[in-house]
Each structure stands twice: as structure tokens, then as C-alpha cells.
Design an enzyme around this catalytic site. Sequence first.
Site, mmCIF file in Angstrom:
data_model
loop_
_atom_site.group_PDB
_atom_site.id
_atom_site.type_symbol
_atom_site.label_atom_id
_atom_site.label_comp_id
_atom_site.label_asym_id
_atom_site.label_seq_id
_atom_site.Cartn_x
_atom_site.Cartn_y
_atom_site.Cartn_z
ATOM 1 C CG HIS A 167 -2.046 -0.790 0.953
ATOM 2 N ND1 HIS A 167 -2.312 -1.685 1.985
ATOM 3 C CD2 HIS A 167 -2.640 -1.794 -0.179
ATOM 4 C CE1 HIS A 167 -3.186 -2.448 2.053
ATOM 5 N NE2 HIS A 167 -3.957 -2.549 0.868
ATOM 6 C CD GLU A 170 -1.478 0.634 4.297
ATOM 7 O OE1 GLU A 170 -1.490 0.775 4.221
ATOM 8 O OE2 GLU A 170 -0.266 -0.376 4.266
ATOM 9 C CG HIS A 260 0.347 -3.467 5.726
ATOM 10 N ND1 HIS A 260 -0.007 -3.024 4.199
ATOM 11 C CD2 HIS A 260 0.843 -4.905 4.727
ATOM 12 C CE1 HIS A 260 -0.250 -4.405 2.922
ATOM 13 N NE2 HIS A 260 0.348 -4.707 3.687
ATOM 14 C CD GLU A 336 -1.866 -3.513 8.999
ATOM 15 O OE1 GLU A 336 -1.740 -1.899 8.961
ATOM 16 O OE2 GLU A 336 -2.195 -3.838 7.848
HETATM 17 ZN ZN ZN Z 1 -1.966 -1.309 3.752
#
Ligand code: ZN
Length: 378
Positions: A167, A170, A260, A336
Amino acid sequence: MQISSNFDSGNIEVIDASNPKQVLLAIRPDLNSAHFQWFHFKVEGLQPGQRYGFSLSNAGQSSYKNAWSGYHAVASYDQVNWFRVPSRFEDGALNFDIETQQAQVWFAYFEPFSRARHDQLIEDAQRLAGAELFATGRSIEGRAIELLRISRNPQAQRKIWLIAQQHPGEHMAEWFMQGLIERLQLTDDAELSALLEQADLYLVPNMNPDGAFRGHLRTNYAGRDLNRAWQSASEADSPEVYFVQQQMRAVGVDLFLDIHGDEEIPHVFAAGCEGNPGYSPRLERLEEQFKQLLVQHGAEFQTVFGYPRDEPGQANTTLACNAVGLEFDCLAFTIEMPFKDHDDRPDPSTGWSGARSMQLGKDVLSVAAAMVGQLRDQ
Ligand code: ZN
């Protein structure tokens, strides 16, 4: 006052800059996609000592509406030191202001990791950390997707993979990789030596260079969310995933971490493979052990807050973590990090930052070292 975003990872549209106390701006959607959240722009021609206000007028329509409460934008005068500016989510807009100390200032959703810094990281990994450029994929626009290998023992049995920034907004994910690669440069690190005695590392520091360069939040040039493409990757519209899958199938995978950032949850956390078909007690034990070791190591990480757990057999196997965990029957996590702050140890001046992301990358190597002997032996 001049506002620009025509540069690496820039994203803003100026609606009305006539009132310096409330400059109206909008975030531009990803190309070929409706997603948006990432912003990054430069303001020049300011009077030091004066107060200026900015309003991201379409923030309320962005991909993650719960991202803005408790969030504060980052700013920098030199693109090196980034600090938070108090921000308010009001009437669908994200508003922040600054009493500027300089004539120019940059604002962003998070401390940007530039393509120039990426190129330097790839060079440093090879020159200082003993990495080899194992293979190079190409994005749709032709940007390099470097796969680095760190192999210090030809007899090493385990293959540990880390990929980052599928992504593209990010950016903390590539800061994590920078920290990890900096630790690989140490020559007197016993944990690192023990890890590399038994395992080779395969690193993809940036999976989505087109999206990152274009200031996207979520997708690549074709508007594809790469972390939903792992059952349908194609050379035409997701060559980034296609390349890495081909390499994984040639090499094998014993541990996989996909790095992420999360827009909404103000904590560092991990998501595992509990919903995968074939999820076994062995994988459950390995997942628990990984998380506990990260906590015990003192890393900025916690296990209370995170995504809801998948029901057995209900995993979305288009995600990298689930797809790789399933295909290789290996320990696999999505890691994350927050855009806001890690509320277990808040720092209002920086929030979650590039430096904290780097430290987490270093800490993860300690856990990999502690677990490398058990990845296949239970
Ligand atoms: Zn992500």
C-alpha cells in the site's frame, strides 16, 4: 504563497488559497481508483512568525473516515525533521495550522520515504550490509522492484521473507525496512549472527513504487490493491505481486512478514493466518510465540488492539499474508504500524514516526533469531 505537489509522493489540489488563515485544499484520488487519504505538499513564500491555516476539505470522503479523529498531520522545514501539527477533524475537513518559523514548509500524512532515499537504501544494503541484488522486478511504469538477499551461510536452511509498502501511502513500512537493513550492517551482533547462520533473508523494501511516487494511498498505476491480488496476480495489472510470487516459488518461504501502516488504530499490532484453511496448532503456537517474544523484547508492539480475528476457514486469501501462509504452510504475519501514534507509549511531538518504525524493524530481527530453529520443527 505558492503550494506545490508536483514531486515524488506529492498529492494535493488547491481549491482556494486566497485566505492564508484557511487555505482550502483537496486530496487527489489514486489514479484508476477512488481511494484517497495520502497527502504531501510544499508551501513557499511564507512570512516567519505568521500563522497559516490549511483545510483538507474532502478528508471526510476519504477511504478511512475514522482515520482523522485523534490524527495530527506531520510537517517539516527541511524534509529531515518531521513534527506533528495540532489538527482537528471538523465538518468533514481536516484542519491544521502552523505559526511558521521558515519561509517554506512541507506537510504530509506521514514522514515520507522518498524514492531517492529508497535508491540510497538499496545501495547501502549492498555496499554496507552484504546484501546482493537477487532479482529485480518492474512496476507497470518500469520502476525497479528490488529483491535483496542476505546470505552468509551457504548451508542455511531457512528462507525468511519481508516485503513492504504494497500500500503505497504506508511509508512507515519502508522506514521499517531501513531500520532492519541498518541492523544488518552491524558486525558484532550475536543475535544477527545466529539468525544468519540458519537463514537467508529475502527483502523487498518497496512493493509499489509507482503508487508511492504518484502519491497514492492504496493502489498501483492500474488502480489495483496489491494486497488483494495474491490469488490473481498478472503481469498486466499487478506485475509487482506476480514478480514476488514467482521468486517465492523458486526459493521457498519459511517465515513471511508483510509490513503495513494502519490509518485508524493507534497501536502497533500483527494480523495472522487464523482463518486460513489448514491453519494448524503448529502455526497457532508459532504465531503466539512470535507475538510474545516481540512484547518480551520490549518492542513497541502489543496484542490487545488489532483487527477482528477471522473465523476458521474464512480468511481472505487474496491478502499476501494469508496467501503465502497457505501456500507455504509457514508462519506469516501482516505487521501494522499506526499513522497516528502507538498509544501504549504516546509521543505527541512526533506521533508514530520513521525512527520508531526503524526501531521496530531492528527488533523484529531479534524475534526471528529466537525462532529460526523452530520454524519447521514442531
Ligand atoms: Zn496496508
